[in-house]
Design a protein around this motif. Structure first.
Motif, mmCIF file in Angstrom:
data_model
loop_
_atom_site.group_PDB
_atom_site.id
_atom_site.type_symbol
_atom_site.label_atom_id
_atom_site.label_comp_id
_atom_site.label_asym_id
_atom_site.label_seq_id
_atom_site.Cartn_x
_atom_site.Cartn_y
_atom_site.Cartn_z
ATOM 1 N N ASP A 130 0.844 -1.194 0.000
ATOM 2 C CA ASP A 130 0.000 0.000 0.000
ATOM 3 C C ASP A 130 0.873 1.236 0.000
ATOM 4 O OD1 ASP A 130 -2.784 -0.970 0.140
ATOM 5 O OD2 ASP A 130 -2.113 -1.873 2.026
ATOM 6 N N LEU A 131 0.486 2.212 -0.820
ATOM 7 C CA LEU A 131 1.173 3.495 -0.893
ATOM 8 C C LEU A 131 0.147 4.616 -0.812
ATOM 9 C CD1 LEU A 131 3.536 2.841 -3.927
ATOM 10 C CD2 LEU A 131 4.230 2.963 -1.539
ATOM 11 N N LEU A 132 0.421 5.626 -0.012
ATOM 12 C CA LEU A 132 -0.443 6.797 0.003
ATOM 13 C C LEU A 132 -0.324 7.525 -1.334
ATOM 14 C CD1 LEU A 132 0.091 8.125 3.640
ATOM 15 C CD2 LEU A 132 -1.809 6.771 2.727
ATOM 16 N N GLY A 137 2.848 6.450 -8.482
ATOM 17 C CA GLY A 137 3.294 6.893 -9.793
ATOM 18 C C GLY A 137 4.725 7.357 -9.860
ATOM 19 N N GLN A 138 5.505 7.088 -8.818
ATOM 20 C CA GLN A 138 6.901 7.532 -8.777
ATOM 21 C C GLN A 138 7.893 6.375 -8.715
ATOM 22 O OE1 GLN A 138 7.491 10.622 -5.751
ATOM 23 N NE2 GLN A 138 5.285 10.946 -5.773
ATOM 24 N N GLY A 139 7.417 5.155 -8.875
ATOM 25 C CA GLY A 139 8.299 3.995 -8.871
ATOM 26 C C GLY A 139 8.508 3.351 -7.514
ATOM 27 N N ASP A 167 -11.894 -3.830 -8.551
ATOM 28 C CA ASP A 167 -12.235 -2.441 -8.862
ATOM 29 C C ASP A 167 -11.094 -1.476 -8.553
ATOM 30 O OD1 ASP A 167 -12.468 -2.699 -6.102
ATOM 31 O OD2 ASP A 167 -14.387 -1.659 -5.966
ATOM 32 N N ASN A 168 -9.934 -2.000 -8.184
ATOM 33 C CA ASN A 168 -8.754 -1.156 -7.967
ATOM 34 C C ASN A 168 -8.052 -0.990 -9.320
ATOM 35 O OD1 ASN A 168 -6.428 0.153 -7.152
ATOM 36 N ND2 ASN A 168 -6.128 -1.132 -5.352
ATOM 37 N N LEU A 169 -8.624 -0.140 -10.142
ATOM 38 C CA LEU A 169 -8.209 -0.042 -11.536
ATOM 39 C C LEU A 169 -6.799 0.513 -11.712
ATOM 40 C CD1 LEU A 169 -11.602 1.133 -13.085
ATOM 41 C CD2 LEU A 169 -10.684 -1.187 -12.826
ATOM 42 N N GLY A 170 -6.271 1.189 -10.723
ATOM 43 C CA GLY A 170 -4.893 1.653 -10.808
ATOM 44 C C GLY A 170 -3.892 0.540 -10.550
ATOM 45 N N ALA A 171 -4.263 -0.410 -9.686
ATOM 46 C CA ALA A 171 -3.331 -1.468 -9.300
ATOM 47 C C ALA A 171 -3.224 -2.580 -10.334
ATOM 48 C CB ALA A 171 -3.734 -2.054 -7.952
#
Length: 196
Positions: A130-132, A137-139, A167-171
């Motif tokens: 997990d990342l805030l 988007g920074q690697g 539904d976590n479309l970014g992950a």
């Protein structure tokens, strides 16, 4: 300065906060359940309690803003969770829970045991990351997963899996880009596997 570092005892509160603030398919889950502590007690704190050497934090100016935690042996971890962790930590949360999502999470935790995760034989390790938003988007996610992968390879672990909400479309595309393969999954989630 931002850096990845090993988990330190005393990080538990910061990890629990990151877990809560990302638990709703990457969004803040504060108030989604009747007790915000459930998220961390199921998805991050047992990992640092059992295998602290497979826990890493991303720290910026002294603040923990992300983490990756893992177990090298899912089957053994699930039995430990059932027999040692959850009887103590899960007893705090009334059943059946306050809403359908809470009921589902508590039922999942109540039912954890070896053999329940179908991916554990082929991909014996699993992780949670997990990342805030300020780190995304920074690697940092890629670096955290590579840190876990390197540790697992040193232990001669043959494979790693993880499960994300569908539904976590970014992950989902992120794991594809890292070389994970999509595995057959129950409705509502997508499992990924990586051969080490």
């Amino acid at each position: 300065m931002t850096r990845i570092r090993a988990f330190h005892p005393g990080d538990e509160g910061a990890l629990a906060d990151v877990c809560l603030r990302t638990a709703d398919a990457g969004a803040d889950a504060t108030g989604v359940l009747t007790d915000d502590r459930i998220w961390a007690e199921v998805f991050v704190l047992p990992y640092v309690a059992r295998e602290p050497r497979l826990a890493f934090a991303v720290e910026m100016s002294g603040r923990v803003l992300g983490y990756a935690v893992a177990t090298s042996d899912t089957e053994a971890f699930e039995d430990w969770f059932r027999d040692e962790w959850w009887p103590v930590h899960g007893a705090r949360f009334p059943r059946p829970g306050g809403n359908p999502r809470e009921i589902e999470i508590l039922a999942y935790a109540d039912g954890r045991r070896s053999g329940r995760e179908p991916y554990g034989r082929t991909y014996p390790a699993h992780l949670h990351i997990d990342l805030l938003p300020e780190l995304q988007g920074q690697g940092w996610g890629r670096r955290l997963i590579q840190t876990i992968v390197d540790e697992l390879r040193e232990r001669d672990v043959s494979g790693l899996h993880l499960v994300a909400a569908s539904d976590n479309l970014g992950a989902l595309p992120f794991y594809d880009r890292l070389g994970f393969s999509r595995l057959p999954s129950p409705e509502g989630v997508q499992a990924f596997g990586l051969t080490l």
